[in-house]
Write a protein that holds these residues in place. Sequence first.
Motif, PDB file in Angstrom:
ATOM      1  N   ASN A   1      16.589 -44.014-101.174  1.00  0.00           N
ATOM      2  CA  ASN A   1      17.966 -43.772-100.726  1.00  0.00           C
ATOM      3  C   ASN A   1      18.837 -45.008-100.927  1.00  0.00           C
ATOM      4  N   ALA A   2      18.289 -46.174-100.604  1.00  0.00           N
ATOM      5  CA  ALA A   2      19.058 -47.417-100.702  1.00  0.00           C
ATOM      6  C   ALA A   2      19.431 -47.735-102.141  1.00  0.00           C
ATOM      7  N   LEU A   3      18.484 -47.551-103.056  1.00  0.00           N
ATOM      8  CA  LEU A   3      18.759 -47.806-104.471  1.00  0.00           C
ATOM      9  C   LEU A   3      19.824 -46.843-104.988  1.00  0.00           C
ATOM     10  N   GLU A   4      19.688 -45.584-104.641  1.00  0.00           N
ATOM     11  CA  GLU A   4      20.662 -44.586-105.081  1.00  0.00           C
ATOM     12  C   GLU A   4      22.049 -44.908-104.530  1.00  0.00           C
ATOM     13  N   ALA A   5      22.113 -45.320-103.267  1.00  0.00           N
ATOM     14  CA  ALA A   5      23.401 -45.638-102.646  1.00  0.00           C
ATOM     15  C   ALA A   5      24.056 -46.847-103.307  1.00  0.00           C
ATOM     16  N   ALA A   6      23.268 -47.883-103.576  1.00  0.00           N
ATOM     17  CA  ALA A   6      23.818 -49.087-104.205  1.00  0.00           C
ATOM     18  C   ALA A   6      24.341 -48.787-105.606  1.00  0.00           C
ATOM     19  N   LEU A   7      23.605 -47.977-106.351  1.00  0.00           N
ATOM     20  CA  LEU A   7      24.050 -47.634-107.703  1.00  0.00           C
ATOM     21  C   LEU A   7      25.264 -46.705-107.672  1.00  0.00           C
ATOM     22  N   TRP A   8      25.325 -45.831-106.670  1.00  0.00           N
ATOM     23  CA  TRP A   8      26.528 -45.009-106.515  1.00  0.00           C
ATOM     24  C   TRP A   8      27.751 -45.899-106.286  1.00  0.00           C
ATOM     25  N   ALA A   9      27.608 -46.906-105.426  1.00  0.00           N
ATOM     26  CA  ALA A   9      28.724 -47.813-105.151  1.00  0.00           C
ATOM     27  C   ALA A   9      29.136 -48.566-106.414  1.00  0.00           C
ATOM     28  N   PHE A  10      28.167 -48.972-107.208  1.00  0.00           N
ATOM     29  CA  PHE A  10      28.450 -49.684-108.456  1.00  0.00           C
ATOM     30  C   PHE A  10      29.137 -48.766-109.465  1.00  0.00           C
ATOM     31  N   TRP A  11      28.643 -47.553-109.574  1.00  0.00           N
ATOM     32  CA  TRP A  11      29.192 -46.571-110.520  1.00  0.00           C
ATOM     33  C   TRP A  11      30.634 -46.196-110.179  1.00  0.00           C
ATOM     34  N   SER A  12      30.947 -46.141-108.895  1.00  0.00           N
ATOM     35  CA  SER A  12      32.244 -45.613-108.455  1.00  0.00           C
ATOM     36  C   SER A  12      33.234 -46.694-108.033  1.00  0.00           C
ATOM     37  N   ASP A  13      32.947 -47.969-108.329  1.00  0.00           N
ATOM     38  CA  ASP A  13      33.786 -49.040-107.770  1.00  0.00           C
ATOM     39  C   ASP A  13      35.036 -49.373-108.589  1.00  0.00           C
ATOM     40  N   ASP A  14      35.256 -48.665-109.709  1.00  0.00           N
ATOM     41  CA  ASP A  14      36.440 -48.922-110.555  1.00  0.00           C
ATOM     42  C   ASP A  14      36.550 -50.401-110.935  1.00  0.00           C
ATOM     43  N   ASN A  15      35.400 -51.022-111.146  1.00  0.00           N
ATOM     44  CA  ASN A  15      35.326 -52.435-111.541  1.00  0.00           C
ATOM     45  C   ASN A  15      35.937 -53.376-110.504  1.00  0.00           C
ATOM     46  N   SER A  16      35.899 -52.962-109.251  1.00  0.00           N
ATOM     47  CA  SER A  16      36.373 -53.802-108.148  1.00  0.00           C
ATOM     48  C   SER A  16      35.204 -54.087-107.216  1.00  0.00           C
ATOM     49  N   PHE A  17      34.796 -55.354-107.147  1.00  0.00           N
ATOM     50  CA  PHE A  17      33.690 -55.725-106.263  1.00  0.00           C
ATOM     51  C   PHE A  17      34.027 -55.378-104.815  1.00  0.00           C
ATOM     52  N   GLU A  18      35.260 -55.648-104.424  1.00  0.00           N
ATOM     53  CA  GLU A  18      35.669 -55.367-103.047  1.00  0.00           C
ATOM     54  C   GLU A  18      35.550 -53.879-102.731  1.00  0.00           C
ATOM     55  N   LYS A  19      36.029 -53.048-103.638  1.00  0.00           N
ATOM     56  CA  LYS A  19      35.961 -51.602-103.408  1.00  0.00           C
ATOM     57  C   LYS A  19      34.513 -51.130-103.320  1.00  0.00           C
ATOM     58  N   GLY A  20      33.656 -51.643-104.199  1.00  0.00           N
ATOM     59  CA  GLY A  20      32.259 -51.231-104.190  1.00  0.00           C
ATOM     60  C   GLY A  20      31.532 -51.667-102.934  1.00  0.00           C
ATOM     61  N   ALA A  21      31.778 -52.904-102.506  1.00  0.00           N
ATOM     62  CA  ALA A  21      31.124 -53.401-101.296  1.00  0.00           C
ATOM     63  C   ALA A  21      31.561 -52.597-100.073  1.00  0.00           C
ATOM     64  N   LEU A  22      32.852 -52.292 -99.993  1.00  0.00           N
ATOM     65  CA  LEU A  22      33.349 -51.489 -98.878  1.00  0.00           C
ATOM     66  C   LEU A  22      32.776 -50.076 -98.916  1.00  0.00           C
ATOM     67  N   ALA A  23      32.667 -49.517-100.111  1.00  0.00           N
ATOM     68  CA  ALA A  23      32.101 -48.172-100.240  1.00  0.00           C
ATOM     69  C   ALA A  23      30.649 -48.153 -99.779  1.00  0.00           C
ATOM     70  N   ALA A  24      29.900 -49.194-100.146  1.00  0.00           N
ATOM     71  CA  ALA A  24      28.498 -49.282 -99.731  1.00  0.00           C
ATOM     72  C   ALA A  24      28.386 -49.365 -98.213  1.00  0.00           C
ATOM     73  N   VAL A  25      29.220 -50.197 -97.606  1.00  0.00           N
ATOM     74  CA  VAL A  25      29.193 -50.364 -96.154  1.00  0.00           C
ATOM     75  C   VAL A  25      29.635 -49.088 -95.445  1.00  0.00           C
ATOM     76  N   ASN A  26      30.646 -48.439 -95.985  1.00  0.00           N
ATOM     77  CA  ASN A  26      31.210 -47.265 -95.322  1.00  0.00           C
ATOM     78  C   ASN A  26      30.318 -46.029 -95.397  1.00  0.00           C
ATOM     79  N   LEU A  27      29.209 -46.123 -96.120  1.00  0.00           N
ATOM     80  CA  LEU A  27      28.233 -45.035 -96.075  1.00  0.00           C
ATOM     81  C   LEU A  27      27.556 -44.956 -94.710  1.00  0.00           C
ATOM     82  N   GLY A  28      27.609 -46.070 -93.962  1.00  0.00           N
ATOM     83  CA  GLY A  28      26.957 -46.103 -92.660  1.00  0.00           C
ATOM     84  C   GLY A  28      25.475 -46.390 -92.774  1.00  0.00           C
ATOM     85  N   ASP A  29      24.748 -46.140 -91.691  1.00  0.00           N
ATOM     86  CA  ASP A  29      23.308 -46.408 -91.612  1.00  0.00           C
ATOM     87  C   ASP A  29      23.037 -47.895 -91.822  1.00  0.00           C
ATOM     88  N   ASP A  30      22.199 -48.261 -92.796  1.00  0.00           N
ATOM     89  CA  ASP A  30      21.808 -49.665 -92.983  1.00  0.00           C
ATOM     90  C   ASP A  30      22.826 -50.356 -93.890  1.00  0.00           C
TER      91      ASP A  30
END
Length: 245
Positions: A202-231
Amino acid sequence: MALCLANSLVACHGFNAYDQLVRYKWWYKFGYMSATGRCFDIGTGTRQSLLEFERRQNIFAKKFNTPFTDMDRLSDSELLQKFDVYCSDHGVAGNGALTGLAPVPLFFYREPPVAVEYSGVSGQITHGDTTAYDACRYYGALIVAALQGYEKEQLLDDNFYQKHKEWFSIKRLHHEIESISRGSYKKSGYDAGIRGKGYIVNALEAALWAFWSDDNSFEKGALAAVNLGDDTDTTAAIYGQLAGA
């Protein structure tokens, strides 16, 4: 743990799983390399593996008539080969195996097959499940490719694994990790089932989803990863290793 791993690679001029476990133990017991001076947020699997490592050190010291106080400095190559560094129970597949992976592919990126194999071993010494080994191998391969100048589209290619099988020797990826390599994370996010859970798949899939969907913005990707909740912190830490490369 990432700093412990990086320090070990530099100090040993290469990959030494025993030395890595020693430094992880120091982090756990004494706060070695910790930003706060103490260990915090250690996963259950990692903690149990480090306790098992210390137990094996005790047994080993008695068997080979070595003072226990010298065990953390063990450097005899013949003795080191006799020490079983795989300290995790089978089936342990927590996301902690991926959290501090980056130093291995960074250190060995000029030799992709070596980097990929050591990435797997670095996770397996504390997380014994095949999914942990293969998640680390696959993510390590992506970081190596990023360091070698691959474009983001190439890293996210659904056929990346197939195109780089020589990096993975003859050991095929676990089917859950292979599914991720084929783009299982390419969906709308939380509503489509992406979860930043403690299970490494789950963690690997979530991290890659954030990378895939971040529109080349590190900030957007990091926030997306965090906003999934859980760990949240672990998902973001895994994301950052690839996105930052």
